[in-house]
Design a protein around this motif. Structure first.
Motif, short mmCIF file in Angstrom:
data_model
loop_
_atom_site.label_atom_id
_atom_site.label_comp_id
_atom_site.label_asym_id
_atom_site.label_seq_id
_atom_site.Cartn_x
_atom_site.Cartn_y
_atom_site.Cartn_z
N PHE A 1 -8.46 9.87 5.94
CA PHE A 1 -9.84 9.41 5.83
C PHE A 1 -10.77 10.59 6.08
O PHE A 1 -10.33 11.68 6.45
CB PHE A 1 -10.09 8.25 6.80
N GLY B 1 -5.34 7.61 9.52
CA GLY B 1 -6.46 8.43 9.08
C GLY B 1 -6.27 9.92 9.17
O GLY B 1 -7.05 10.69 8.62
N GLU C 1 -11.60 7.83 16.68
CA GLU C 1 -11.70 7.87 15.22
C GLU C 1 -10.65 6.95 14.59
O GLU C 1 -10.94 6.24 13.61
CB GLU C 1 -11.51 9.30 14.72
N GLN D 1 -10.77 -0.60 7.98
CA GLN D 1 -9.77 -1.08 7.02
C GLN D 1 -9.55 -2.59 7.15
O GLN D 1 -9.38 -3.30 6.16
CB GLN D 1 -8.45 -0.34 7.24
N LYS E 1 -11.84 3.40 14.98
CA LYS E 1 -12.97 3.11 14.08
C LYS E 1 -12.47 2.80 12.68
O LYS E 1 -12.90 1.82 12.05
CB LYS E 1 -13.93 4.30 14.05
N TRP E 2 -11.51 3.60 12.20
CA TRP E 2 -11.07 3.41 10.82
C TRP E 2 -10.04 2.30 10.68
O TRP E 2 -9.92 1.71 9.60
CB TRP E 2 -10.58 4.74 10.25
N GLN F 1 -18.05 9.18 4.52
CA GLN F 1 -17.73 7.83 4.97
C GLN F 1 -18.37 6.76 4.09
O GLN F 1 -17.72 5.78 3.71
CB GLN F 1 -18.18 7.63 6.42
#
Length: 766
Positions: free
Chosen positions: A439, A488, A469, A477, A472-473, A738
């Motif tokens: 990501f 990521g 991080e 998702q 967050k991702w 992003q």
């Protein structure tokens, strides 16, 4: 007495500190205007010319510099802008030039693929309805600039018309002969203007002449060079081949050109045999490629001198020889001067582009005077010390590779059986969605990594940042609705470098950057010793990500052949042996992930095609050991562990059998940038394993619409089993922002749901 001339075939355009990349990206981001971009790139270009002059190079290439890619340069020089871009003729605006390469809001980028068997990518020319025109003579401009600004009588470099046509694509009725007739007059005009300006040598690159050359192709080559000789008589053309030995050697050296350049590094055996069998015309100059333009090790100069003398003895009638690298130095870093952080035995064995110029000059001096410069002894001693280093005598590694024939390389059951058990375990929907792995590597992510590397952050603080991080991702998702997630890769700089940093046998440079595509630069590791597994490399971050969700999270590894092909590799043992060393190390990492509960594991092989030999006779052996290396890495897992792999930006239609032989449960493969052309291969070839054809191009900043992706999915499902089809982007998302990433993935998830609904309706006859 024979005359020896030193020459170079091309120089890295990126600059010691990647100044080229930074200037272009500043222009894209609106931080500098077009005039400032031209000024900055002009400074880089002239610096490189001066450097080559100072290093004693007599034939300095001009015209090899580019604002993005040398194939794209020729495309726009002839006004061959795809019709989907707004172009009315004349000089191609810089905005249009970059739009062809990167796409824009209204048009998709042109296809990008590998430059022969290197890690450089070029923009594929699209030859369609637009008639060609000479928009400007780019090599002439470079020749004039070098002469007027620096007093350098440069050697203009052009991509050969035959190679350009072989690298191009067109409409279904595309004819290479027809386009040759269209372009040849313009090509001749370029050369005539160079001759009129006073160019003494012109280098025409024809690397396609080391691949298969049919009878029809040979006739075309003879027609092209016959016309050049007739229309531009007296022009000293150096027809340059590289990357392997010349095909149709006897006919190629008989072409009406002044000189022929041959690769005596990567094409040594074939070219030497051709010289022995057919000789070399006495009225031509031989360009002798003795310095490896694709690897970073010093040349054994005494050995190279012996080879030079042996070549000269085979063609006693020749009066002039050109001493040069095997190919353009585009494929190696610029300078090794800053590499003082490496072990001395390794540091002293390196030769990047600048150091290779010194080697060319040293060989030239020795040939002219009969006396070997001090660099000869220095190079020999450095290579001998490296050969005796303890890193090259790890007994356990060597013994394991020696028993490779009895190492497990097959899964315990066939795909049809594994698939049922995996589906029962995961219960994924039809057309499951996922991403390729990475990501966005934002400025914040890169800054955090730098602070940690510099010691400004503790490891604990950096790990907390990476964990945040990842969380967050994972949440993003989940919100988008993807079915299979990834962590990521925020802790990773590069997909090869990350693993190399954790495997003994690898080393890393400070400034060893090379251009991969456009402004994308990579810093390949150096494989200098035996490779072995030391400790788990990816388990911590992947297991943490899996703890945050009930959906499967894929473990992400880079495969052994990609690590090999994207590294600078030791030259004292075979590449096959190095691949097996890496494969055995990765097997232990795969087993560690499985032990930690990660039972979807992706082992990426985007560079499998990259090592594909250029000669058909050599391909079977390469594919055999490349496939075996992958299977050694992945074969010991349980039936319910699902192995994925990924490939991108290559021509795969001629190796589908080998892709299937990998026996990966799921392969994701690029198809968006090539506008779905790979799908045609599946009309004639059944693919019985899981497959995801990338439904959008991540190398363009544009966000594709849901409708575009639905159309791509529908096209693929005409030839592929929907029960085996996955939906994903065509590559990792680390280079994207992003906002655009989230928008594109939302459209992808919606496109997948629409496609599921359509399949459901069709099954009900609605």
């Amino acid at each position: 007495m024979s005359k020896y001339v030193s020459s170079n075939l091309g120089f890295p355009r990126i600059g010691r500190e990647r100044e080229w990349k930074k200037a272009i990206e500043a222009f894209w981001n609106g931080k500098i205007n077009e005039g400032e971009l031209h000024d900055r790139l002009s400074d880089i270009r002239r610096t490189h010319w001066r450097l080559q002059q100072e290093k004693g190079i007599e034939l300095i290439p001009v015209g090899d510099f580019s604002y993005y890619d040398q194939v794209l340069d020729m495309t726009v020089m002839f006004g061959l802008v795809p019709e989907r871009f707004e172009y009315k003729g004349g000089p191609v605006p810089l905005a249009t030039y970059y739009a062809i390469a990167r796409g824009n809001e209204s048009a998709a980028a042109s296809e990008m693929t590998k430059w022969f068997n290197t890690n450089y990518h070029y923009i594929v020319p699209e030859l369609g309805g637009r008639e060609p025109e000479l928009t400007k003579n780019t090599p002439l401009e470079a020749y004039r600039e070098a002469k007027s600004e620096l007093g350098i009588e440069g050697k203009p470099v052009l991509l050969g018309l035959y190679t350009f046509l072989k690298l191009s694509k067109g409409t279904p009725s595309f004819s290479i002969e027809e386009w040759s007739r269209k372009l040849l007059p313009l090509y001749v005009q370029v050369l005539r203007e160079l001759q009129e300006e006073g160019a003494s040598w012109v280098q025409i690159d024809e690397p396609a002449l080391v691949t298969s050359v049919s009878d029809e192709d040979l006739e075309l080559v003879q027609e092209i060079y016959g016309a050049i000789a007739q229309e531009v008589p007296g022009l000293a053309v150096l027809l340059q081949t590289y990357f392997d030995s010349a095909e149709r050697y006897e006919q190629i050296v008989s072409l009406p050109v002044k000189g022929i350049g041959l690769d005596f590094v990567h094409g040594k055996a074939g070219n030497l045999e051709a010289l022995r069998q057919y000789g070399f015309p006495a009225d031509k100059t031989l360009g002798i490629g003795l310095i490896d333009g694709r690897n970073i090790w010093r040349t054994d100069l005494p050995e190279a001198q012996v080879l030079l003398e042996a070549i000269a003895a085979l063609i006693p009638g020749s009066s002039e020889y050109i001493i040069q690298p095997s190919c353009s130095l585009l494929h190696v870093p610029v300078s090794a001067q800053a590499e003082n952080g490496l072990p001395s035995v390794l540091q002293e064995s390196l030769a990047f582009a600048e150091e290779k110029l010194d080697e060319i000059n040293a060989l030239s001096i020795a040939a002219k005077t009969g006396d070997a410069p001090a660099l000869f002894a220095k190079s020999k001693e450095a290579l001998q010390r490296l050969a005796g280093d303890a890193s090259r005598s790890r007994r356990e590694v060597q013994e394991a590779v020696s028993t490779i024939s009895v190492q497990p390389s097959e899964r315990s059951s066939v795909f049809s059986s594994r698939r049922l058990k995996q589906q029962a375990k995961w219960n994924l929907p039809l057309l499951p969605t996922t991403t390729i792995g990475s990501f966005p590597q934002t400025a914040e992510v890169r800054a955090a990594r730098q602070k940690w590397r510099k010691g400004e952050w503790s490891t604990e603080k950096y790990d907390e940042f990476v964990a945040a991080e990842i969380k967050k991702w994972i949440d993003i998702q989940e919100e988008i609705g993807l079915d299979v997630l990834v962590h990521g890769e925020f802790e990773r700089t590069d997909m090869v470098e990350f693993f190399g940093e954790k495997l003994p046998g690898f080393a890393f440079t400070r400034g060893g950057w090379v251009q991969s595509y456009g402004t994308r630069c990579v810093k390949p590791p150096l494989i200098y010793g035996d490779v072995e597994f030391d400790r788990p490399m990816t388990v911590k971050e992947t297991a943490f990500a899996q703890s945050l969700t009930s959906k499967p999270v894929k473990g992400m590894l880079t495969g052994p052949v990609t690590i090999l092909n994207w590294s600078f590799v030791r030259s004292d043992i075979s590449r096959e042996t190095v691949a097996y060393q890496i494969a055995l190390a990765l097997r232990k990492e795969v087993e560690a992930l499985e032990e930690a509960g990660i039972t979807m594991i992706q082992v990426d092989e985007p560079a499998l095609r990259e090592g594909f030999p250029l000669k058909p006779k050599d391909r079977s052996a390469y594919l055999d050991w490349a496939v075996k290396a992958f299977k050694i890495s992945t074969s010991t897992v349980r039936e319910t562990t699902q192995i994925h792999t990924h490939m991108c930006y290559c021509e795969f239609h001629d190796m589908l059998d080998s892709i299937q032989a990998l026996d990966a449960d799921v392969i994701s493969i690029e198809t968006s940038r090539s506008h779905g052309e790979l799908i045609r291969s599946f009309e004639e070839n059944t693919y019985p394993l899981g497959i995801g054809l990338g439904v959008y191009d991540i190398h363009s900043p544009r966000v594709p619409s849901e409708e575009e992706m639905v159309a791509m999915i529908s096209r693929a499902l005409q030839v592929l089993d929907p029960e085996l089809f996955w939906i994903n982007p065509d590559c990792g998302l680390k280079t994207r922002g992003q906002e655009e990433t989230v928008a594109a993935l939302k459209n992808m998830a919606s496109a997948a749901q629409r496609s599921r609904n359509s399949l459901a309706s069709a099954s009900l006859g609605i």
